[in-house]
Design a protein around this motif. Structure first.
Motif, PDB file in Angstrom:
ATOM      1  N   GLU A   1     -58.754 -67.078  20.337  1.00  0.00           N
ATOM      2  CA  GLU A   1     -59.017 -65.648  20.152  1.00  0.00           C
ATOM      3  C   GLU A   1     -58.088 -65.058  19.098  1.00  0.00           C
ATOM      4  O   GLU A   1     -58.514 -64.341  18.191  1.00  0.00           O
TER       5      GLU A   1
ATOM      6  N   HIS B   1     -53.006 -65.398  32.435  1.00  0.00           N
ATOM      7  CA  HIS B   1     -53.009 -66.188  31.196  1.00  0.00           C
ATOM      8  C   HIS B   1     -53.656 -65.479  30.009  1.00  0.00           C
ATOM      9  O   HIS B   1     -53.641 -66.013  28.901  1.00  0.00           O
ATOM     10  N   ASP B   2     -54.245 -64.313  30.231  1.00  0.00           N
ATOM     11  CA  ASP B   2     -54.883 -63.570  29.138  1.00  0.00           C
ATOM     12  C   ASP B   2     -54.076 -62.348  28.709  1.00  0.00           C
ATOM     13  O   ASP B   2     -54.429 -61.683  27.748  1.00  0.00           O
TER      14      ASP B   2
ATOM     15  N   GLU C   1     -63.602 -62.330  38.198  1.00  0.00           N
ATOM     16  CA  GLU C   1     -62.969 -61.679  37.054  1.00  0.00           C
ATOM     17  C   GLU C   1     -64.037 -60.781  36.457  1.00  0.00           C
ATOM     18  O   GLU C   1     -65.043 -61.256  35.930  1.00  0.00           O
TER      19      GLU C   1
ATOM     20  N   ARG D   1     -48.746 -67.908  27.756  1.00  0.00           N
ATOM     21  CA  ARG D   1     -49.036 -69.332  27.876  1.00  0.00           C
ATOM     22  C   ARG D   1     -47.884 -70.234  27.460  1.00  0.00           C
ATOM     23  O   ARG D   1     -48.018 -71.465  27.457  1.00  0.00           O
TER      24      ARG D   1
ATOM     25  N   GLN E   1     -68.663 -71.934  22.975  1.00  0.00           N
ATOM     26  CA  GLN E   1     -68.924 -71.554  24.374  1.00  0.00           C
ATOM     27  C   GLN E   1     -70.305 -70.902  24.514  1.00  0.00           C
ATOM     28  O   GLN E   1     -70.408 -69.700  24.781  1.00  0.00           O
TER      29      GLN E   1
ATOM     30  N   PHE F   1     -66.863 -61.218  22.537  1.00  0.00           N
ATOM     31  CA  PHE F   1     -65.563 -60.750  23.044  1.00  0.00           C
ATOM     32  C   PHE F   1     -64.433 -61.174  22.117  1.00  0.00           C
ATOM     33  O   PHE F   1     -63.361 -60.574  22.136  1.00  0.00           O
TER      34      PHE F   1
ATOM     35  N   ASP G   1     -64.987 -66.731  36.572  1.00  0.00           N
ATOM     36  CA  ASP G   1     -64.756 -66.243  35.211  1.00  0.00           C
ATOM     37  C   ASP G   1     -65.861 -65.278  34.752  1.00  0.00           C
ATOM     38  O   ASP G   1     -67.044 -65.572  34.915  1.00  0.00           O
TER      39      ASP G   1
ATOM     40  N   ARG H   1     -62.128 -68.671  41.470  1.00  0.00           N
ATOM     41  CA  ARG H   1     -61.912 -67.482  40.657  1.00  0.00           C
ATOM     42  C   ARG H   1     -63.045 -67.544  39.637  1.00  0.00           C
ATOM     43  O   ARG H   1     -63.161 -68.486  38.851  1.00  0.00           O
TER      44      ARG H   1
ATOM     45  N   ASP I   1     -61.040 -73.351  24.086  1.00  0.00           N
ATOM     46  CA  ASP I   1     -60.492 -72.170  24.759  1.00  0.00           C
ATOM     47  C   ASP I   1     -59.688 -72.633  25.982  1.00  0.00           C
ATOM     48  O   ASP I   1     -59.820 -72.081  27.079  1.00  0.00           O
TER      49      ASP I   1
ATOM     50  N   TYR J   1     -61.592 -73.231  29.291  1.00  0.00           N
ATOM     51  CA  TYR J   1     -62.651 -72.280  29.657  1.00  0.00           C
ATOM     52  C   TYR J   1     -63.935 -72.628  28.902  1.00  0.00           C
ATOM     53  O   TYR J   1     -64.883 -71.851  28.843  1.00  0.00           O
TER      54      TYR J   1
HETATM   55  O1  TEU Z   1     -61.509 -63.876  30.150  1.00  0.00           O
HETATM   56  C1  TEU Z   1     -62.420 -62.875  29.895  1.00  0.00           C
HETATM   57  C2  TEU Z   1     -62.018 -61.687  29.078  1.00  0.00           C
HETATM   58  O2  TEU Z   1     -62.866 -60.877  28.822  1.00  0.00           O
HETATM   59  C3  TEU Z   1     -60.701 -61.394  28.532  1.00  0.00           C
HETATM   60  O3  TEU Z   1     -59.693 -61.269  29.426  1.00  0.00           O
HETATM   61  C4  TEU Z   1     -60.441 -62.337  27.407  1.00  0.00           C
HETATM   62  O4  TEU Z   1     -59.498 -63.276  27.763  1.00  0.00           O
HETATM   63  C5  TEU Z   1     -59.946 -61.693  26.160  1.00  0.00           C
HETATM   64  O5  TEU Z   1     -58.714 -61.153  26.376  1.00  0.00           O
HETATM   65  C6  TEU Z   1     -60.905 -60.746  25.542  1.00  0.00           C
HETATM   66  O6  TEU Z   1     -60.267 -60.050  24.520  1.00  0.00           O
HETATM   67  C7  TEU Z   1     -61.921 -65.064  30.740  1.00  0.00           C
HETATM   68  C8  TEU Z   1     -60.789 -66.050  30.802  1.00  0.00           C
HETATM   69  O7  TEU Z   1     -59.774 -65.548  31.630  1.00  0.00           O
HETATM   70  C9  TEU Z   1     -60.311 -66.327  29.416  1.00  0.00           C
HETATM   71  O8  TEU Z   1     -59.178 -67.132  29.380  1.00  0.00           O
HETATM   72  C10 TEU Z   1     -61.464 -66.967  28.666  1.00  0.00           C
HETATM   73  O9  TEU Z   1     -61.132 -67.124  27.318  1.00  0.00           O
HETATM   74  C11 TEU Z   1     -62.746 -66.148  28.764  1.00  0.00           C
HETATM   75  O10 TEU Z   1     -63.002 -65.663  30.067  1.00  0.00           O
HETATM   76  C12 TEU Z   1     -63.926 -67.001  28.386  1.00  0.00           C
HETATM   77  O11 TEU Z   1     -64.151 -67.977  29.358  1.00  0.00           O
END
Ligand code: TEU
Ligand code: CA
Length: 536
Positions: free
Chosen positions: A373, A314-315, A245, A404, A160, A138, A192, A190, A61, A64
């Motif tokens: 994902e 980044h998400d 987050e 990304r 994970q 998730f 996570d 930050r 990931d 992460y």
């Molecule tokens: O993201 C957590 C999260 O719940 C979402 O934003 C996720 O990326 C996804 O879109 C769910 O559909 C954090 C990090 O920012 C992400 O990059 C990681 O993959 C995740 O935690 C796990 O560590």
């Protein structure tokens, strides 16, 4: 606000190391690459860099999934490079915060490897059960996987595994890790998915479409206790801050995490404005409705103690493609989003590439996508017999890889001389740092002006927020304190609009060169910042 803290005045720039700058042409961004671009970051005017994970990781990931919190991923460089980065940043007056990923580790972390043995002391670092419960991950599907005859919990990918925060040894380990990095001179974390780390029970969840089991781990009292401990035992000993987050939080739940009296976190990333264009989850989207979006933002602005304001990360997909218009009004809408991002109450976060209006990726097929994902969701949708066309539509609308794609430094990319790990957008030909620097009217130069503007106007930091108009795709609010008042007016549409209220004052910043607003007409995606007021 008592006294303004440096992290309230500051502006944060998020770097996704894998995609920022490659220094050795293996196609992967790295620490030396980041160091070579520090002057660029400094010139933008920001104060803080948030570095997405650079720790040792098998990269299931993209970092992460950490396999050693005390090592740098060799793809990114060495600990010496990291020390140098901290030092070079400091020389330029830039502070660094790092990602703290403590809900889970990698399954390749030595703790988890040892944990596979039932009699190891590490068994209890993770969450093992004879039978899985019905919780979902998730990333889709069951949150449990089997090794030998037992199952372990993973709220994200199966690589994970979730840590067991009931175990005091886990708390001790994480504290040591935090001290290690803070002592090196970083200025915070930050955190996570920080609001889901504590699992109160492992009972089955109530049946729901998405995230079955959430009520057993979301915003639990146990999580608040952990945060209080980390604050008192670790964070309070340094000049540092935390941004959590926090998935799926309400304003009240956020305030329970950030109110200064509670001594937990300093601010959180909320998700509600990122969910205004979705139905039940991010894979099923509706048309973007600016009115809904501005009302959500306004609710958080007036309700939350202190916001972490972001348009993308980044998400998330790129904000100009999602909330603006990335073709005809590319420049205007990117500048409009920038204006909102930098004039709201809270600490502004800018994601790499946002400052030049980078757009969603131009991917052609699943082979172009790398995100764990995206691939997992595609597989699940395939099993459910979603037609290929629909699956691709879902990816083009929501894949995290849109954010990304490598940073667009010049007309041929400039990210690497090798083969980039993720396709560089062909529009780097026209959307790139080099031509932005040369053009006084570019998005980048607009960001620089806005950042300086924020520094020159303290009311943008300490002033209150008041919404004045949130209809008809027009967003008007003011920031005010005892001595100053600033109005921000944005037309979030591609249509000409009549100014809905009478305003007076001096135009300080505008994205469409104008000296007055006597005509009373807002141009497509026009945004204006005015020193003055409203007249009824
Ligand atoms: O993201 C957590 C999260 O719940 C979402 O934003 C996720 O990326 C996804 O879109 C769910 O559909 C954090 C990090 O920012 C992400 O990059 C990681 O993959 C995740 O935690 C796990 O560590
Ligand atoms: Ca490299």
């Amino acid at each position: 606000m008592e006294t303004t803290k440096w992290w309230q005045k500051g502006i944060v720039y998020q770097i996704y190391p894998r995609s920022f700058q490659d220094s050795n042409d293996d196609g992967i961004g790295d620490l030396k690459g980041i160091i070579s671009r520090l002057d660029y970051v400094k010139e933008l005017g920001v104060d803080i860099i948030w570095l997405s994970p650079v720790y040792a990781s098998p990269n299931d990931d993209n970092g992460y999934d950490i396999s050693d919190y005390y090592q740098i991923n060799p793809e990114y460089g060495t600990m010496e490079d990291m020390d140098l980065l901290i030092q070079e940043a400091k020389k330029r007056g830039l502070k660094i915060i790092m990602d703290l990923v403590i809900n889970h580790t990698s399954d390749e972390h030595p703790w988890f490897i040892a944990s596979k043995h039932k009699d190891s002391k590490y068994r209890d670092y993770y969450i093992w059960q004879k039978e899985p419960n019905n919780w979902t991950s998730f990333f889709g599907g069951s949150a449990w996987d089997k090794i030998d005859d037992e199952y372990y919990l993973h709220l994200f990918s199966k690589k994970q595994p979730d840590l067991n925060w009931h175990n005091p040894d886990v708390m001790k380990e994480i504290q040591d890790i935090m001290h290690f990095w803070l002592k090196k001179g970083i200025h915070g974390f930050r955190c996570d998915v920080i609001n889901i780390i504590y699992k109160s029970s492992l009972a089955n969840g109530k049946k729901k479409m998405v995230l079955v089991g959430k009520e057993h781990y979301h915003s639990q009292e146990g999580c608040h206790n952990i945060l209080k401990t980390l604050r008192k035992d670790v964070m309070d000993h340094y000049d540092a801050f935390t941004v959590g987050e926090t998935v799926l939080v309400s304003v009240d739940q956020a305030n329970d995490l950030i109110h200064p009296d509670r001594r937990e976190l300093d601010m959180v990333f909320s998700f509600e404005h990122m969910e205004t264009d979705q139905i039940s989850n991010k894979w099923f989207r509706t048309k973007f409705n600016p009115n809904k979006w501005m009302r959500v933002i306004s609710k958080w602005q007036t309700g939350a103690y202190w916001n972490a304001n972001y348009m993308e990360n980044h998400d998330q997909t790129r904000s100009v493609s999602r909330f603006g218009d990335d073709t005809k009004y590319h420049k205007q809408s990117a500048k409009m989003l920038a204006t909102i991002n930098l004039t709201l109450r809270g600490t502004p976060y800018i994601f790499e590439g946002q400052e030049i209006g980078m757009t969603n990726g131009d991917f052609q097929s699943m082979d172009d996508l790398k995100d764990v994902e995206s691939h997992r969701i595609n597989e699940i949708a395939k099993k459910l017999h979603f037609p290929k066309k629909l699956r691709w539509k879902m990816m083009m609308r929501s894949s995290r890889d849109h954010a990304r794609t490598p940073m667009q430094w010049n007309s041929t990319g400039g990210f690497t001389k090798g083969v980039p790990w993720l396709k560089i957008n062909a529009n780097t030909k026209t959307i790139n740092v080099e031509n932005n620097i040369d053009d006084p009217e570019s998005i980048l130069n607009f960001y620089k002006r806005l950042i300086q503007f924020r520094k020159d106007h303290h009311v943008l930091v300490d002033g209150m927020f008041k919404p004045l108009y949130m209809r008809n795709n027009i967003f008007i609010y003011k920031r005010f304190n005892e001595s100053d008042e600033i109005l921000i007016i944005s037309n979030m549409s591609r249509n000409y609009k009549k100014m809905p209220i009478q305003i007076f004052g001096k135009i300080l910043i505008s994205n469409v060169n104008r000296n007055d607003f006597i005509d009373g007409i807002l141009k497509p995606y026009e945004t204006i910042v005015i020193q003055g007021g409203i007249s009824k």
